[in-house]
Write an enzyme that holds these catalytic residues in place. Sequence first.
Site, PDB file in Angstrom:
ATOM      1  N   GLU A  16      -4.139   2.254  -7.233  1.00 31.05           N
ATOM      2  CA  GLU A  16      -4.380   3.277  -6.236  1.00 31.05           C
ATOM      3  C   GLU A  16      -3.607   4.552  -6.567  1.00 31.05           C
ATOM      4  O   GLU A  16      -2.455   4.714  -6.130  1.00 31.05           O
ATOM      5  CB  GLU A  16      -3.914   2.751  -4.872  1.00 31.05           C
ATOM      6  CG  GLU A  16      -4.669   1.522  -4.426  1.00 31.05           C
ATOM      7  CD  GLU A  16      -5.189   1.715  -3.021  1.00 31.05           C
ATOM      8  OE1 GLU A  16      -6.388   1.480  -2.824  1.00 31.05           O
ATOM      9  OE2 GLU A  16      -4.420   2.135  -2.152  1.00 31.05           O
TER      10      GLU A  16
ATOM     11  N   HIS B  15       0.857  -1.199   0.000  1.00 25.73           N
ATOM     12  CA  HIS B  15       0.000   0.000   0.000  1.00 25.73           C
ATOM     13  C   HIS B  15       0.888   1.243   0.000  1.00 25.73           C
ATOM     14  O   HIS B  15       1.967   1.246   0.605  1.00 25.73           O
ATOM     15  CB  HIS B  15      -0.902  -0.024   1.243  1.00 25.73           C
ATOM     16  CG  HIS B  15      -1.973   1.018   1.200  1.00 25.73           C
ATOM     17  ND1 HIS B  15      -1.711   2.337   1.469  1.00 25.73           N
ATOM     18  CD2 HIS B  15      -3.288   0.949   0.900  1.00 25.73           C
ATOM     19  CE1 HIS B  15      -2.836   3.039   1.328  1.00 25.73           C
ATOM     20  NE2 HIS B  15      -3.806   2.215   0.988  1.00 25.73           N
TER      21      HIS B  15
HETATM   22  P1  PGA Z   1      -9.602   5.999   0.881  1.00 24.32           P
HETATM   23  O1  PGA Z   1      -8.403   4.960   1.049  1.00 24.32           O
HETATM   24  O2  PGA Z   1     -10.802   5.188   0.428  1.00 24.32           O
HETATM   25  O3  PGA Z   1      -9.790   6.575   2.244  1.00 24.32           O
HETATM   26  O4  PGA Z   1      -9.187   6.975  -0.140  1.00 24.32           O
HETATM   27  C1  PGA Z   1      -8.175   4.042   0.026  1.00 24.32           C
HETATM   28  C2  PGA Z   1      -6.901   3.321   0.288  1.00 24.32           C
HETATM   29  O5  PGA Z   1      -6.041   3.785   1.012  1.00 24.32           O
HETATM   30  O6  PGA Z   1      -6.701   2.246  -0.261  1.00 24.32           O
END
Ligand code: PGA
Length: 228
Positions: free
Chosen positions: A153, A96
């Site tokens: 992401e 992540h």
């Molecule tokens: P968020 O986080 O939905 O709060 O933008 C997504 C993530 O970190 O994968």
Amino acid sequence: MTKLIVANWKSHKSLSEAEAWLSSFEKATSLFPATAKVVLCPPFPFLFSLSETLSGIDGVELGVQDLSPFPAGAYTGAISTQNLQGAGVKYAILGHSERRRYFHETHQEVANKVDQALQADIKPIVCVDEQYLVAQSSALSREQMESCIVAYEPLEAIGTGDNQPADEVAEVVEKIQQAFGPVPVIYGGSVAGNNVSEYLAVCDGVLVGGSSLEAETLAAIVQQVGHV
Ligand code: PGA
């Protein structure tokens, strides 16, 4: 076609809050479409406690937010796949951007985590952004890549409310599948009830951070899988 809804609580919640969340969420699961699969990724200390309740709920699985890049051994503070035995963990979010940014994880470390996960029959959900897609995929073997789910992401969309338009996401999904092969790709970055259906139309699911913290909000997102 099955859609994956991955809930990433990050380091939020106490154990009692986590248990209260699950008992509210459980009430909503009877309304979930059969094509939705939910993966709940709580902080490590709650796994065993939540796993007992989760074992009785269809369509909801348990995941972790990270894993040790090493096997069980003298690695103080690390959580190995051996430590997780018996918790029913089926998925692991790996690499992540918050792990890369605050804990300085490298592409090779993420690849080592993928290796650990696969050896333990845990499905890796590898997070990528467009700019390091090639570098991350280069650290993985073809076999590893084909065994992953990829979470796209975009950094600027995470936790900002500035979700990326779905047509742009669709273009990156293509690039990801060129690099990784025909793997499932999910989108993460400010997914909410009012935008999730756009992403469900162009990819295999979503990774939800902030909007997963309230059980009712996540349940409303899962229900939208039935409208795709
Ligand atoms: P968020 O986080 O939905 O709060 O933008 C997504 C993530 O970190 O994968």
